[in-house]
Design an enzyme around this catalytic site. Structure first.
Site, PDB file in Angstrom:
ATOM      1  N   ASP A  30       1.032  -1.199   0.039  1.00  0.00           N
ATOM      2  CA  ASP A  30       0.165  -0.046  -0.111  1.00  0.00           C
ATOM      3  C   ASP A  30       0.864   1.152  -0.084  1.00  0.00           C
ATOM      4  O   ASP A  30       1.858   1.314   0.735  1.00  0.00           O
ATOM      5  CB  ASP A  30      -0.933   0.052   1.210  1.00  0.00           C
ATOM      6  N   ASN A  86     -12.744  -3.102   2.739  1.00  0.00           N
ATOM      7  CA  ASN A  86     -13.926  -1.671   2.996  1.00  0.00           C
ATOM      8  C   ASN A  86     -14.558  -2.159   1.737  1.00  0.00           C
ATOM      9  O   ASN A  86     -14.370  -2.103   0.653  1.00  0.00           O
ATOM     10  CB  ASN A  86     -13.145  -0.546   2.975  1.00  0.00           C
ATOM     11  N   GLN A  93     -14.752   2.141   1.639  1.00  0.00           N
ATOM     12  CA  GLN A  93     -14.107   1.773   0.305  1.00  0.00           C
ATOM     13  C   GLN A  93     -13.645   3.326  -0.331  1.00  0.00           C
ATOM     14  O   GLN A  93     -14.658   4.152  -0.813  1.00  0.00           O
ATOM     15  CB  GLN A  93     -14.873   0.825  -0.434  1.00  0.00           C
ATOM     16  N   HIS A  99     -10.317  -4.960  -3.116  1.00  0.00           N
ATOM     17  CA  HIS A  99      -8.877  -5.273  -2.680  1.00  0.00           C
ATOM     18  C   HIS A  99      -8.965  -5.838  -1.159  1.00  0.00           C
ATOM     19  O   HIS A  99      -9.677  -5.076  -0.274  1.00  0.00           O
ATOM     20  CB  HIS A  99      -7.957  -4.050  -3.069  1.00  0.00           C
ATOM     21  N   HIS A 101      -7.182  -5.818   2.340  1.00  0.00           N
ATOM     22  CA  HIS A 101      -6.126  -5.425   3.202  1.00  0.00           C
ATOM     23  C   HIS A 101      -5.528  -6.458   3.861  1.00  0.00           C
ATOM     24  O   HIS A 101      -6.279  -7.239   4.506  1.00  0.00           O
ATOM     25  CB  HIS A 101      -6.669  -4.252   3.924  1.00  0.00           C
TER      26      HIS A 101
HETATM   27  P1  5GP Z   1      -9.784   1.538   0.341  1.00  0.00           P
HETATM   28  O1  5GP Z   1     -10.402   1.813  -0.901  1.00  0.00           O
HETATM   29  O2  5GP Z   1     -10.052   0.178   0.874  1.00  0.00           O
HETATM   30  O3  5GP Z   1     -10.220   2.592   1.336  1.00  0.00           O
HETATM   31  O4  5GP Z   1      -8.258   1.643   0.178  1.00  0.00           O
HETATM   32  C1  5GP Z   1      -7.322   1.843  -0.727  1.00  0.00           C
HETATM   33  C2  5GP Z   1      -6.200   1.626  -0.522  1.00  0.00           C
HETATM   34  O5  5GP Z   1      -5.222   1.876  -1.727  1.00  0.00           O
HETATM   35  C3  5GP Z   1      -5.637   2.671   0.429  1.00  0.00           C
HETATM   36  O6  5GP Z   1      -4.920   2.093   1.598  1.00  0.00           O
HETATM   37  C4  5GP Z   1      -4.669   3.371  -0.264  1.00  0.00           C
HETATM   38  O7  5GP Z   1      -3.226   3.955   0.343  1.00  0.00           O
HETATM   39  C5  5GP Z   1      -4.153   2.382  -1.608  1.00  0.00           C
HETATM   40  N1  5GP Z   1      -3.832   2.864  -2.690  1.00  0.00           N
HETATM   41  C6  5GP Z   1      -4.477   3.944  -3.379  1.00  0.00           C
HETATM   42  N2  5GP Z   1      -3.941   4.314  -4.625  1.00  0.00           N
HETATM   43  C7  5GP Z   1      -2.623   3.536  -4.639  1.00  0.00           C
HETATM   44  C8  5GP Z   1      -1.726   3.506  -5.732  1.00  0.00           C
HETATM   45  O8  5GP Z   1      -1.606   3.830  -6.734  1.00  0.00           O
HETATM   46  N3  5GP Z   1      -0.841   2.618  -5.331  1.00  0.00           N
HETATM   47  C9  5GP Z   1      -0.676   1.778  -4.168  1.00  0.00           C
HETATM   48  N4  5GP Z   1       0.537   0.792  -4.115  1.00  0.00           N
HETATM   49  N5  5GP Z   1      -1.676   2.064  -3.210  1.00  0.00           N
HETATM   50  C10 5GP Z   1      -2.555   2.814  -3.451  1.00  0.00           C
END
Ligand code: 5GP
Ligand code: ZN
Length: 136
Positions: A30, A86, A93, A99, A101
Site C-alpha cells: 500500500d 472495505n 471503500q 482489494h 487489506h
Molecule cells: P480503500 O479503498 O479500502 O479505502 O483503500 C484503498 C487503499 O489503496 C488505500 O490504503 C490507499 O493507500 C491504497 N492506494 C490507493 N492508490 C494507490 C496506488 O496508486 N498505489 C498503491 N500501492 N496503493 C494505493
C-alpha cells in the site's frame, strides 16, 4: 476498466511494489501504509466487491491472500494480522476495485482490532435482528 488505478497497476501502466503475483491475482505494498508491510491483494478481473466476482475467483483470491501472508510472515515476521476489505463508501471503500487489506501486526504497535471499526449497535436487540433471518 480504463480509468481504474488498480487496473493500471495490473497492466503495469503505473508502478507498484509487487510482492506476490499469479495468473489471477496481484499483491502490492500500500502506497500509504498504516503499518509495516501493509499490503493489498487484488483480483486481476475488475469488480468493485465480492458480489461482482464468481465463487471460483473468490476462492483464488482467498488462496492468493494466504500465499501473500505467508510471504510477509517469512520476510517481516509479524506477531499477527488483521485482514479484510472495505466495501462501498459506507464501509470506507475509496478505490472501486476489490482489494483485500493485509495489515501485519506487532504486539506493541498500539493498534486496535475489528471491534474498533464501529460501535453503533442500534436500537434492536440481537433477538430482533435474528428474526430477519428466521434464525433460532
Ligand atoms: P480503500 O479503498 O479500502 O479505502 O483503500 C484503498 C487503499 O489503496 C488505500 O490504503 C490507499 O493507500 C491504497 N492506494 C490507493 N492508490 C494507490 C496506488 O496508486 N498505489 C498503491 N500501492 N496503493 C494505493
Ligand atoms: Zn479495476
Amino acid at each position: 476498466m480504463e480509468e481504474c488505478i488498480f487496473c493500471k497497476i495490473i497492466n503495469k501502466e503505473i508502478p507498484a511494489h509487487i510482492i506476490y503475483e499469479d495468473e489471477n491475482n496481484l499483491a502490492f505494498l500500500d502506497v500509504n501504509p498504516r503499518c509495516k508491510g501493509h499490503t493489498v491483494v487484488i483480483p486481476k478481473e475488475h469488480a468493485k466487491n465480492p458480489f461482482g466476482l464468481s465463487d471460483e475467483s473468490l476462492k483464488l483470491l482467498f488462496v492468493a491472500t494466504k500465499k501473500t501472508m505467508q510471504r510477509i510472515d517469512e520476510k517481516l515476521k509479524p506477531d499477527g494480522y488483521n485482514v479484510g476489505w472495505n466495501q462501498n463508501s459506507a464501509g470506507g471503500q475509496v478505490v472501486p476495485h476489490m482489494h483485500v487489506h493485509i495489515l501485519p501486526r506487532w504486539r506493541d504497535d498500539g493498534g486496535g482490532n475489528m471491534h474498533s471499526i464501529v460501535n453503533h449497535p442500534g436500537d434492536e436487540t440481537v433477538e430482533e435482528v435474528a428474526k430477519y433471518f428466521n434464525a433460532q
